[in-house]
Design a protein around this motif. Structure first.
Motif, short mmCIF file in Angstrom:
data_model
loop_
_atom_site.label_atom_id
_atom_site.label_comp_id
_atom_site.label_asym_id
_atom_site.label_seq_id
_atom_site.Cartn_x
_atom_site.Cartn_y
_atom_site.Cartn_z
N MET A 1 0.84 -1.21 0.00
CA MET A 1 0.00 0.00 0.00
C MET A 1 0.87 1.26 0.00
N ILE A 2 0.54 2.19 -0.84
CA ILE A 2 1.19 3.48 -0.90
C ILE A 2 0.30 4.50 -0.18
N GLN A 3 0.90 5.37 0.60
CA GLN A 3 0.13 6.37 1.31
C GLN A 3 -0.49 7.38 0.32
N SER A 189 -4.02 0.81 -11.26
CA SER A 189 -4.86 1.99 -11.05
C SER A 189 -4.51 2.69 -9.74
N ASP A 190 -4.94 3.94 -9.59
CA ASP A 190 -4.73 4.66 -8.34
C ASP A 190 -5.45 3.96 -7.19
N LYS A 191 -6.60 3.38 -7.47
CA LYS A 191 -7.33 2.65 -6.44
C LYS A 191 -6.50 1.48 -5.92
N GLU A 192 -5.86 0.75 -6.82
CA GLU A 192 -5.04 -0.38 -6.39
C GLU A 192 -3.80 0.08 -5.63
N LEU A 193 -3.27 1.25 -5.98
CA LEU A 193 -2.10 1.77 -5.27
C LEU A 193 -2.40 1.94 -3.78
N LEU A 194 -3.65 2.23 -3.44
CA LEU A 194 -4.05 2.46 -2.05
C LEU A 194 -4.55 1.20 -1.37
N ASP A 195 -4.54 0.08 -2.09
CA ASP A 195 -5.00 -1.19 -1.53
C ASP A 195 -3.93 -1.77 -0.61
N PRO A 196 -4.28 -2.16 0.62
CA PRO A 196 -3.30 -2.76 1.53
C PRO A 196 -2.61 -4.01 0.96
N ALA A 197 -3.25 -4.65 -0.02
CA ALA A 197 -2.69 -5.86 -0.62
C ALA A 197 -1.77 -5.56 -1.80
N ARG A 201 0.32 -8.27 -4.26
CA ARG A 201 -0.07 -8.45 -5.66
C ARG A 201 1.11 -8.22 -6.59
N VAL A 202 1.90 -7.20 -6.31
CA VAL A 202 3.06 -6.91 -7.15
C VAL A 202 4.09 -8.04 -7.05
N VAL A 203 4.31 -8.55 -5.85
CA VAL A 203 5.24 -9.67 -5.68
C VAL A 203 4.75 -10.89 -6.47
N GLU A 204 3.44 -11.12 -6.48
CA GLU A 204 2.90 -12.23 -7.27
C GLU A 204 3.13 -12.00 -8.76
N ASP A 205 2.95 -10.76 -9.21
CA ASP A 205 3.27 -10.44 -10.61
C ASP A 205 4.73 -10.78 -10.91
#
Length: 223
Positions: A1-3, A189-197, A201-205
């Motif tokens: 998650m990004i602040q 998306s910006d919404k995903e940037l704010l997702d705690p997960a 998700r990026v590590v799985e990518d």
């Protein structure tokens, strides 16, 4: 998650890309940078679980990141700062030519991916040779159903119009050999940037893209 404050800072920087504004908001930038460093450290830790070469490199998160100051010496764009934060995580560090994992925190246009982008000519020639010598292994990676489900396909920014030197026009892998880089990419998306997960998700990518990275690095570091 990004602040959310980090994302807002980058949007504001995009609209106020000059030294006076940046100096007045330096503390906000330092907080954004600290936030991104923590995120990068987390994804490096995740990568270490499936890529031994990254684990062995003991990378400093700060040294995988692009500088905020732009090199404007040869650019028509004279804005002094990058309005996004970027990390390139690869064996040996950001300045080495090995393939790796990348994440661009660019609000409205964020993305992550894996592979190599416009490598030096000698590195590209080694990769082409590896593809030509191990066609079955290469095709197994680029045609993998898991990779295609996550990223659709391995892409390139550009390719040659003719066969590269040393390769015949009837080579069955010519379309691949003509490419100048090899990577997979997913938009965020910006919404995903704010997702705690987000980090997970990026590590799985990156895990899905790791076979591509390891193949590309085989002829370079014996990966």
């Amino acid at each position: 998650m990004i602040q959310k404050e980090t994302i807002q800072f980058l949007y504001d920087l995009r609209d106020n890309n000059h030294k006076e504004w940046f100096d007045a908001n330096r503390k906000v930038y330092e907080a954004a940078r600290k936030d991104f460093i923590a995120f990068v450290a987390r994804i490096i830790e995740g990568i270490q679980s499936f890529d031994e070469s990254v684990a062995e490199s003991q990378l400093d998160p700060k040294k995988t990141m692009m500088r905020i100051n732009r090199d404007i010496r040869f650019s028509k764009d004279k804005t002094p700062y990058n309005s996004h934060l970027f990390t390139y995580i690869n064996p040996g560090g950001r300045k080495t030519p090995t393939a790796g994992y990348f994440f661009s925190l660019d609000p409205g246009s964020a993305f992550c991916g894996a592979g190599t982008y416009k490598p030096p000519t000698d590195t590209l020639n080694q990769i082409r040779q590896e593809i030509d010598f191990n066609p079955d292994s290469w095709l197994a990676i680029v045609d993998d159903a898991g990779l295609r489900a996550q990223f659709e396909s391995v892409i390139s920014s550009e390719q040659l119009s003719r066969p590269p030197k040393g390769y015949e026009k009837d080579n069955p892998l010519l379309d691949w050999l003509k490419r100048k880089d090899f990577y997979v990419k997913r938009d965020i998306s910006d919404k995903e940037l704010l997702d705690p997960a987000l980090a997970d998700r990026v590590v799985e990518d990156f895990r899905v893209g790791s076979k591509l990275v390891k193949f590309l690095n085989q002829s370079l570091i014996g990966g």
